[in-house]
Enzyme design. Structure first.
Site, PDB file in Angstrom:
ATOM      1  N   HIS A 140      78.947   1.382  -9.272  1.00 37.06           N
ATOM      2  CA  HIS A 140      78.655  -0.239  -8.947  1.00 37.06           C
ATOM      3  C   HIS A 140      77.216  -0.468  -8.458  1.00 37.06           C
ATOM      4  O   HIS A 140      76.935  -1.501  -8.113  1.00 37.06           O
ATOM      5  CB  HIS A 140      79.752  -0.531  -8.047  1.00 37.06           C
ATOM      6  CG  HIS A 140      79.829   0.159  -6.744  1.00 37.06           C
ATOM      7  ND1 HIS A 140      80.503   1.044  -6.260  1.00 37.06           N
ATOM      8  CD2 HIS A 140      78.964  -0.290  -5.568  1.00 37.06           C
ATOM      9  CE1 HIS A 140      80.128   1.080  -4.834  1.00 37.06           C
ATOM     10  NE2 HIS A 140      79.151   0.444  -4.716  1.00 37.06           N
ATOM     11  N   ASP A 188      84.154   5.521 -10.288  1.00 38.77           N
ATOM     12  CA  ASP A 188      82.661   5.028  -9.866  1.00 38.77           C
ATOM     13  C   ASP A 188      81.722   5.891  -9.538  1.00 38.77           C
ATOM     14  O   ASP A 188      81.409   6.153  -8.302  1.00 38.77           O
ATOM     15  CB  ASP A 188      83.207   4.212  -8.479  1.00 38.77           C
ATOM     16  CG  ASP A 188      82.364   3.139  -7.971  1.00 38.77           C
ATOM     17  OD1 ASP A 188      81.233   2.985  -8.577  1.00 38.77           O
ATOM     18  OD2 ASP A 188      82.265   2.800  -6.697  1.00 38.77           O
ATOM     19  N   SER A 237      76.904   2.217   0.219  1.00 29.40           N
ATOM     20  CA  SER A 237      77.481   2.841  -1.088  1.00 29.40           C
ATOM     21  C   SER A 237      76.589   3.833  -1.949  1.00 29.40           C
ATOM     22  O   SER A 237      75.369   3.596  -1.956  1.00 29.40           O
ATOM     23  CB  SER A 237      77.466   1.546  -2.185  1.00 29.40           C
ATOM     24  OG  SER A 237      78.500   0.819  -1.794  1.00 29.40           O
TER      25      SER A 237
END
EC number: 3.4.21.-
Length: 260
Positions: free
Chosen positions: A65, A110, A206
């Site tokens: 992402h 992911d 992230s």
């Protein structure tokens, strides 16, 4: 650290949860400058976006992402404003995803491998992190780090990465924490945090690492919008389950398929 959501669920997630692509470590302290030689910073192209992990001289691992069209990758960075003498910048030469469509979900795939446009050299502040040799164990103490948000609810970001220790929890804890997302009974993600709250990754973290008992076991994927909240741990892509995929691509077998 950064709480980032899966692309396929971005619209829904942004309503109530924050993607960890831009969050900081909550409840941590400034990382020792020599502790994170493998930690890279992803920019889009001049705005800080995510973290990643240097695997060798030309490969970086991060969250899917975190993908953007014009990514720049800074290696050897500690302070965002005062560069290290050995700091280097690269751009992606190639990007690889578990699914060509990048249809990852909250609980699966992911993960993104980036091949750099030119190799980097090890230096005082740059060195790779090894892939895990064994799977993680529930109860392990895990290290988190990143330039993500350092306030649970305010837009407060640090100039330097922050580090903290959290615990690897049973996946069922995350099942109970996020019933609205219908997470599957089993998953290739790890659940980690402090049940009492107070320490967590956050927006901007992230793609950063979860290092358990000294081994690189997870990539920060997503978590609660209010970072460090009680009984609201974060979820990390399980690196050990993707070893064959990672190693095959690095070896040149780009037709390899992801684990089911």
């Amino acid at each position: 650290m950064v709480l980032i959501r899966v692309l396929a669920n971005l619209l829904i997630l942004q309503l109530s949860y924050a993607q960890k692509s831009s969050e900081l470590v909550i409840g941590g302290d400034e990382c020792n400058i020599n502790e994170h030689r493998f930690l890279v910073a992803l920019y889009d192209p001049d705005r800080f976006l995510c973290s990643g992990i240097l695997l060798n001289e030309e490969w970086v691992l991060t969250a899917a992402h975190c993908d953007r069209r014009n990514i720049r990758i800074k290696l050897g960075m500690h302070s965002k404003t005062v560069p290290n003498e050995d700091e280097q910048t690269r751009v992606p030469k190639e990007k690889f995803f578990c699914l060509s469509s990048k249809n990852y979900t909250l609980w699966d795939k992911d993960i993104m491998l980036i091949r750099l446009d030119s190799p980097v050299s090890n230096s005082e502040h740059i060195a790779p992190l090894s892939l895990p040799s064994s799977p993680p164990s529930v109860g392990s103490v895990c290290r988190i780090m990143g330039w993500g948000r350092i306030s649970p609810s305010k837009e407060t970001y640090p100039d330097v990465p922050h580090c903290a220790n959290i615990n690897l929890l049973d996946y069922e804890v995350c099942l109970a924490a996020y019933p609205e997302f219908g997470l599957p009974a089993t998953s290739k993600t790890l659940c980690a945090g402090i049940l009492e709250g107070g320490k967590d990754t956050c927006v901007g973290d992230s793609g950063g690492p979860l290092i358990c008992n000294g081994q690189f076991q997870g990539i920060l994927s997503w978590g609660n919008d209010v970072c460090g909240y009680i009984l609201q741990p974060a979820l990390y892509t399980r690196v050990f389950d993707h070893l064959d995929w990672i190693q095959s691509i690095i070896a040149g077998n780009t037709d390899v398929t992801c684990p089911p």
